[in-house]
Write an enzyme that holds these catalytic residues in place. Structure first.
Site, PDB file in Angstrom:
ATOM      1  N   HIS A 132     -22.347  27.388  -3.261  1.00 52.77           N
ATOM      2  CA  HIS A 132     -20.965  27.106  -3.636  1.00 52.77           C
ATOM      3  C   HIS A 132     -20.595  25.758  -3.014  1.00 52.77           C
ATOM      4  O   HIS A 132     -21.135  25.363  -1.986  1.00 52.77           O
ATOM      5  CB  HIS A 132     -20.078  28.227  -3.069  1.00 52.77           C
ATOM      6  CG  HIS A 132     -18.660  28.214  -3.513  1.00 52.77           C
ATOM      7  ND1 HIS A 132     -17.737  27.340  -2.983  1.00 52.77           N
ATOM      8  CD2 HIS A 132     -17.983  28.983  -4.415  1.00 52.77           C
ATOM      9  CE1 HIS A 132     -16.548  27.570  -3.538  1.00 52.77           C
ATOM     10  NE2 HIS A 132     -16.671  28.561  -4.414  1.00 52.77           N
ATOM     11  N   ASP A 209     -23.518  32.291   4.367  1.00 52.58           N
ATOM     12  CA  ASP A 209     -22.301  32.455   3.580  1.00 52.58           C
ATOM     13  C   ASP A 209     -22.390  33.841   2.936  1.00 52.58           C
ATOM     14  O   ASP A 209     -23.128  34.050   1.981  1.00 52.58           O
ATOM     15  CB  ASP A 209     -22.222  31.357   2.527  1.00 52.58           C
ATOM     16  CG  ASP A 209     -21.087  31.566   1.532  1.00 52.58           C
ATOM     17  OD1 ASP A 209     -20.393  32.607   1.610  1.00 52.58           O
ATOM     18  OD2 ASP A 209     -20.897  30.698   0.654  1.00 52.58           O
ATOM     19  N   GLN A 212     -20.162  36.657  -0.968  1.00 53.39           N
ATOM     20  CA  GLN A 212     -20.497  37.504  -2.118  1.00 53.39           C
ATOM     21  C   GLN A 212     -21.384  38.690  -1.738  1.00 53.39           C
ATOM     22  O   GLN A 212     -21.838  39.422  -2.615  1.00 53.39           O
ATOM     23  CB  GLN A 212     -21.203  36.666  -3.189  1.00 53.39           C
ATOM     24  CG  GLN A 212     -20.389  35.500  -3.704  1.00 53.39           C
ATOM     25  CD  GLN A 212     -19.111  35.932  -4.402  1.00 53.39           C
ATOM     26  OE1 GLN A 212     -18.998  37.036  -4.923  1.00 53.39           O
ATOM     27  NE2 GLN A 212     -18.118  35.047  -4.423  1.00 53.39           N
ATOM     28  N   LYS A 235     -12.320  38.760  -0.782  1.00 56.83           N
ATOM     29  CA  LYS A 235     -13.508  39.204  -1.517  1.00 56.83           C
ATOM     30  C   LYS A 235     -13.872  40.643  -1.166  1.00 56.83           C
ATOM     31  O   LYS A 235     -14.735  41.249  -1.799  1.00 56.83           O
ATOM     32  CB  LYS A 235     -14.701  38.288  -1.201  1.00 56.83           C
ATOM     33  CG  LYS A 235     -14.498  36.808  -1.552  1.00 56.83           C
ATOM     34  CD  LYS A 235     -14.366  36.597  -3.041  1.00 56.83           C
ATOM     35  CE  LYS A 235     -14.055  35.154  -3.385  1.00 56.83           C
ATOM     36  NZ  LYS A 235     -15.161  34.222  -3.227  1.00 56.83           N
ATOM     37  N   CYS A 373     -17.529  26.562  -9.135  1.00 56.75           N
ATOM     38  CA  CYS A 373     -17.681  25.768  -7.904  1.00 56.75           C
ATOM     39  C   CYS A 373     -19.142  25.659  -7.491  1.00 56.75           C
ATOM     40  O   CYS A 373     -19.476  25.718  -6.301  1.00 56.75           O
ATOM     41  CB  CYS A 373     -16.837  26.357  -6.772  1.00 56.75           C
ATOM     42  SG  CYS A 373     -15.072  26.225  -7.045  1.00 56.75           S
TER      43      CYS A 373
END
Length: 415
Positions: A132, A209, A212, A235, A373
């Site tokens: 991202h 990261d 997700q 999220k 993104c």
């Protein structure tokens, strides 16, 4: 593909779960909403909404700096939320959990303090080809400032990282590796344990990261042994504007502060300022108190539902979605990774993603279109963008079926 078993997983009562989310009862253009944009943000259970309202109605006050009752209650609830998150990710110490504005803020924090505290001219930082923008641009800014070099782990046409190339990139020049656990644009689940193990063999720290991943699968920071992990509250069924940076104490202690202001100091004179202990060293100013407390409520909701149960159900749902979407004439998946979670990206014939998305919306189906993104990913596949359907614990087989019907109807109108 093998027949997918019935999705009525006994461990999850999906109908009951859906009743906990008020927005899922809404209609769009007179049709019950099919919400398949969960990679962008998840909907919020009533308990999270109630928690936000309760804070502002009953104990709205600033934290840590008041002796009066409201401030003490707010401080206790705020710090209790930190304990909840620490337990959720199995942090070794609660002080390793830093409240931030979200994943983007967390990554910017690490890039900034790492640049100031560690990086020198000629040093290297590794990211992957499927990141991202929030895990690319902060490192580019830092590298430009420090004279460092950004290296990229390439991926193949399936959307999987080429791990042999990653191994070749590792050297004494590399000072940090920062990669997504799961790609937001492709749904690829990256081999993060191998990535971390190889980096650590060279004494290189790793940032994950997990924006997700955190809502889809159990995440144990001690088992993963990542040095930093970033994710966003929105999220994971919590509010927007709140997020988490987990960092190992050894790194958080020796790196410099990110921002200056209230709460991150011990003493201030015009001659010198001494900084506060963890976690307050990285929490300058008044935090998003209500957001942190509501994030704690969201995490408790997930824990009560059972993340292992959610993961098992969503794996079945993903298989069913791939099977059903595969039947649509002219549909091609963008990326076909070994392991996919959370999201599916696709295109249909020569239809522009925006056009398809507009017609799906008119049928009450909310998906995401564009580059998500992740422009380098789109450039790699030589496409302007994709249609992305992304799932959550409240997504149903019927949602997938309505998506398929809506796509077929849209295609018949556009061709």
């Amino acid at each position: 593909m093998a027949h997918v078993p019935d999705l009525a997983a006994p461990a999850l009562d999906i109908d009951k779960i859906r009743q906990d989310f008020p927005l899922l009862q809404e209609k769009v253009y007179g049709k019950p909403i099919v919400y398949l944009d969960n990679s962008a943000t998840t909907q919020k259970p009533q308990v999270v909404l109630d928690t936000l309202e309760r804070y502002y109605k009953h104990y709205n006050s600033n934290v840590h700096r008041g002796v009066h009752h409201l401030s003490q209650v707010a401080s206790e609830e705020y710090e209790a939320a930190r304990d909840i998150v620490a337990g959720f990710i199995n942090a070794r110490e609660r002080e390793e959990v830093i409240f931030t504005k979200g994943t983007t803020d967390s990554i910017n924090l690490v890039a900034n303090v790492f640049g100031r505290g560690v990086i020198k001219a000629g040093d290297e930082v590794i990211v992957s080809a499927m990141e991202h923008h929030s895990n690319i641009v902060p490192w580019q800014i830092m590298c430009e400032d420090r004279g460092a070099v950004l290296k990229v782990i390439p991926m193949d046409e399936h959307g999987d990282l080429i791990m042999e190339e990653y191994t070749k990139l590792l050297s004494d020049k590399v000072k940090i590796v920062s990669v997504a656990y799961i790609s937001n644009s492709l749904g690829t689940v990256n081999p993060v344990r191998e990535i971390i193990a190889q980096a650590h063999a060279h004494n290189i720290p790793v940032l994950l990261d997990a924006a997700q991943a955190i809502q889809h699968m159990p995440l144990d920071v001690q088992e993963l042994d990542a040095d930093f992990i970033a994710f966003s509250g929105h999220k994971v069924y919590g509010p927007t504007g709140i997020g988490i940076l987990y960092g190992k104490r050894e790194w958080l202690d020796k790196l410099p502060p990110y921002q200056g202001g209230g709460d991150m100091i011990k003493t201030v004179t015009f001659a010198k300022t001494t900084y506060n202990v963890l976690p307050f060293k990285y929490e300058a100013g008044t935090p998003d108190i209500s957001g942190a407390i509501a994030l704690g409520a969201a995490v408790k909701y997930i824990q009560e539902t059972g993340l292992e149960n959610i993961h098992a159900y969503e794996e079945q749902l993903m298989n069913y979605a791939v099977e059903q979407l595969s039947k649509i004439a002219g549909l091609r998946f963008i990326g076909n990774p070994k392991h996919r979670s959370g999201a599916i990206s696709f295109l249909v014939a020569n239809i522009h993603p925006y056009d398809l998305g507009e017609l799906l919306d008119k049928q009450g189906v909310a998906i995401r279109t564009g580059h998500h993104c992740a422009e380098p990913v789109m450039d790699f596949f030589c496409i302007p963008g994709t249609v992305r359907a992304s799932f959550a614990m409240y997504t149903t087989k019927e949602d997938i079926d309505r998506l398929v019907v809506a796509i077929n109807k849209a295609v018949s109108m556009l061709q």
